[in-house]
Design an enzyme around this catalytic site. Sequence first.
Site, PDB file in Angstrom:
ATOM      1  N   LEU A  60      63.570   2.239  29.464  1.00  0.00           N
ATOM      2  CA  LEU A  60      64.766   2.331  28.399  1.00  0.00           C
ATOM      3  C   LEU A  60      64.719   1.072  27.445  1.00  0.00           C
ATOM      4  O   LEU A  60      65.473   1.066  26.444  1.00  0.00           O
ATOM      5  CB  LEU A  60      66.219   2.280  29.198  1.00  0.00           C
ATOM      6  CG  LEU A  60      66.402   3.701  30.025  1.00  0.00           C
ATOM      7  CD1 LEU A  60      67.817   3.655  30.851  1.00  0.00           C
ATOM      8  CD2 LEU A  60      66.244   5.122  29.152  1.00  0.00           C
ATOM      9  N   ASN A  64      60.090  -3.153  33.335  1.00  0.00           N
ATOM     10  CA  ASN A  64      59.257  -4.311  32.401  1.00  0.00           C
ATOM     11  C   ASN A  64      59.906  -4.253  30.955  1.00  0.00           C
ATOM     12  O   ASN A  64      59.491  -3.786  30.001  1.00  0.00           O
ATOM     13  CB  ASN A  64      57.952  -3.444  32.324  1.00  0.00           C
ATOM     14  CG  ASN A  64      57.994  -2.018  31.504  1.00  0.00           C
ATOM     15  OD1 ASN A  64      58.823  -1.343  31.606  1.00  0.00           O
ATOM     16  ND2 ASN A  64      56.693  -1.555  31.149  1.00  0.00           N
ATOM     17  N   HIS A  72      52.782   8.133  38.455  1.00  0.00           N
ATOM     18  CA  HIS A  72      51.996   9.000  37.361  1.00  0.00           C
ATOM     19  C   HIS A  72      50.303   9.030  37.868  1.00  0.00           C
ATOM     20  O   HIS A  72      49.657   8.712  37.122  1.00  0.00           O
ATOM     21  CB  HIS A  72      52.001   8.299  36.004  1.00  0.00           C
ATOM     22  CG  HIS A  72      52.087   6.762  35.975  1.00  0.00           C
ATOM     23  ND1 HIS A  72      51.094   6.070  36.653  1.00  0.00           N
ATOM     24  CD2 HIS A  72      52.893   5.902  35.453  1.00  0.00           C
ATOM     25  CE1 HIS A  72      51.355   4.799  36.368  1.00  0.00           C
ATOM     26  NE2 HIS A  72      52.325   4.522  35.486  1.00  0.00           N
ATOM     27  N   ASP A 105      57.992   9.347  32.589  1.00  0.00           N
ATOM     28  CA  ASP A 105      57.391   8.068  32.116  1.00  0.00           C
ATOM     29  C   ASP A 105      57.723   7.976  30.731  1.00  0.00           C
ATOM     30  O   ASP A 105      56.889   7.295  29.775  1.00  0.00           O
ATOM     31  CB  ASP A 105      55.756   8.077  32.507  1.00  0.00           C
ATOM     32  CG  ASP A 105      55.498   6.509  32.362  1.00  0.00           C
ATOM     33  OD1 ASP A 105      56.255   5.635  31.996  1.00  0.00           O
ATOM     34  OD2 ASP A 105      53.911   6.284  32.505  1.00  0.00           O
ATOM     35  N   HIS A 116      57.848   3.840  21.797  1.00  0.00           N
ATOM     36  CA  HIS A 116      57.551   2.724  21.042  1.00  0.00           C
ATOM     37  C   HIS A 116      57.823   2.649  19.518  1.00  0.00           C
ATOM     38  O   HIS A 116      57.904   3.998  19.061  1.00  0.00           O
ATOM     39  CB  HIS A 116      55.815   2.328  21.165  1.00  0.00           C
ATOM     40  CG  HIS A 116      55.508   1.989  22.541  1.00  0.00           C
ATOM     41  ND1 HIS A 116      55.554   0.857  23.249  1.00  0.00           N
ATOM     42  CD2 HIS A 116      54.856   2.826  23.462  1.00  0.00           C
ATOM     43  CE1 HIS A 116      55.193   0.684  24.439  1.00  0.00           C
ATOM     44  NE2 HIS A 116      54.780   1.887  24.578  1.00  0.00           N
ATOM     45  N   GLY A 146      51.692   4.580  25.921  1.00  0.00           N
ATOM     46  CA  GLY A 146      53.120   5.283  26.164  1.00  0.00           C
ATOM     47  C   GLY A 146      53.652   6.345  25.159  1.00  0.00           C
ATOM     48  O   GLY A 146      53.073   6.033  24.191  1.00  0.00           O
TER      49      GLY A 146
HETATM   50  O1  DOR Z   1      52.097   4.770  29.117  1.00  0.00           O
HETATM   51  C1  DOR Z   1      52.387   3.678  29.684  1.00  0.00           C
HETATM   52  N1  DOR Z   1      53.522   3.091  29.155  1.00  0.00           N
HETATM   53  N2  DOR Z   1      52.432   3.378  31.013  1.00  0.00           N
HETATM   54  C2  DOR Z   1      52.849   2.346  31.571  1.00  0.00           C
HETATM   55  O2  DOR Z   1      52.339   2.117  32.435  1.00  0.00           O
HETATM   56  C3  DOR Z   1      53.677   1.381  30.758  1.00  0.00           C
HETATM   57  C4  DOR Z   1      54.353   2.252  29.805  1.00  0.00           C
HETATM   58  C5  DOR Z   1      55.237   1.186  28.847  1.00  0.00           C
HETATM   59  O3  DOR Z   1      55.933   0.598  29.107  1.00  0.00           O
HETATM   60  O4  DOR Z   1      55.097   1.388  27.618  1.00  0.00           O
HETATM   61 ZN    ZN Z   2      52.727   2.854  34.847  1.00  0.00          ZN
HETATM   62 ZN    ZN Z   3      55.927   3.673  33.192  1.00  0.00          ZN
END
Ligand code: DOR
Ligand code: ZN
Ligand code: ZN
Length: 435
Positions: free
Chosen positions: A66, A97, A235, A309, A313, A328
């Site tokens: 999020l 994260n 994943h 997941d 971005h 991502g």
């Molecule tokens: O594709 C991903 N995006 N894999 C990850 O492990 C982290 C995530 C992200 O935080 O953008």
């Molecule tokens: Zn991950």
């Molecule tokens: Zn993730």
Amino acid sequence: MTTWIVNALYLDGEGEAPVRRHLKVENGKVAEWADGSTAVDTAGCEVIDAAGKLLTPGLIDMHVHLREPGFEHKETIASGTRSAAKGGFTTIACMPNTRPVTDTPDTVKFVRNKARSEGVVRVLPYAAITKNELGRELTDFAALKEAGAIGFTDDGVGVQSAQMMKQAMARARSLGLPIIAHCEDDSLVEGAAVTEGAFARRHGLKGIPNESEAIHVGRDILLAEATGVHYHVCHVSTEQSIRLIRLGKSVGVNVTAEVCPHHLVLSDEDIPDSMDANWKMNPPLRTPRDVEACVRALEDGTIDIIVTDHAPHSAEEKAKGLERAPFGIVGFETAFPLLYTKFVKTGRWTLGFLLRRMTCDPARVFGLNAGRLDVGAPADLVLIDLESEKEVDPGSFLSKGRNTPFAGWKLYGWPALTMVDGRVVWTEQSGIIEA
Ligand code: DOR
Ligand code: ZN
Ligand code: ZN
């Protein structure tokens, strides 16, 4: 307030064929079920005519990003939960994260409070395993649990030290919470952006090998056996990881696993030669052989659940090209239609099976009071239109992220209405319904 949802086709993760039913919702809870062939007295009640749409428990997504606090230009708790509601999700678990990393009780509380005041679906926060997700020092698990964390993970990166992971598992075990692991051995990855496979060879790129994931999976299953923790693999993307999870389960290790829609429907051979970064995620799209192994593992229960997941971005970040853009893709608003169209419409899965892996199975794996609509349960539910075909239009996403490889795909199975706690939070006609 009392609401009747009438003329629905009901199916949950435990049934096999939809049945015509009416549902009464009162004070946020499931109050009564009535046979669809009878008339119900709706005087004085709000009435929602489901008009033959599928009625099912709200979808559950145990792996989402999020981005708040700290990366509000990518997503916020407000925008991310709206995107989830539009995708039919009513419970989501968010990764730590963020910036700061969700590694203190205050940040866990910040996420929970923000979700309560600005979110439209239920948000369950994970907390980091190590401070700042740097892999050097464990966080205060007991205090994080007390603040409301439902499990521990350094998602985004792997925990490189086996000793650190073993200690984390022992602590999590003593608190009765799971360890959720992003499995990646950094020494094998070397900054690559795509899997070792046909695409990497064609473009002369370094590849991310399957072992970089599977080595952590194998290591951690042994550590989970030694500590007795509930260990959940994030994943899963490779045949090798699946082999190890199958072995772990067969000898009684408390290991569970998840897979993402993109790893079930796309392989590295689908990545366009334009090097579009909307096809870049971590773990990467693997070979067709891995894709088939993931589908089979989900089918036979080696992989327990489906998660998105969801990793938004900004367009600027994704415009940096395949090698430099962040990993991502967004997932909420395409997950169900994608899987419904690719696996249920084609006859490979029953609708009940897909629903099971997105509702009652995640609830079972994480011990949540969700995923079923028994009388007395929270009225978290979704109506889904299984009949109309629509194109994926990233411009219409409620997520701030538009980073998807599925733009323009023609899909069936679009959510039409989402209810959380007895309140309609989103409909196809009106969009988000503010409280
Ligand atoms: O594709 C991903 N995006 N894999 C990850 O492990 C982290 C995530 C992200 O935080 O953008
Ligand atoms: Zn991950
Ligand atoms: Zn993730």
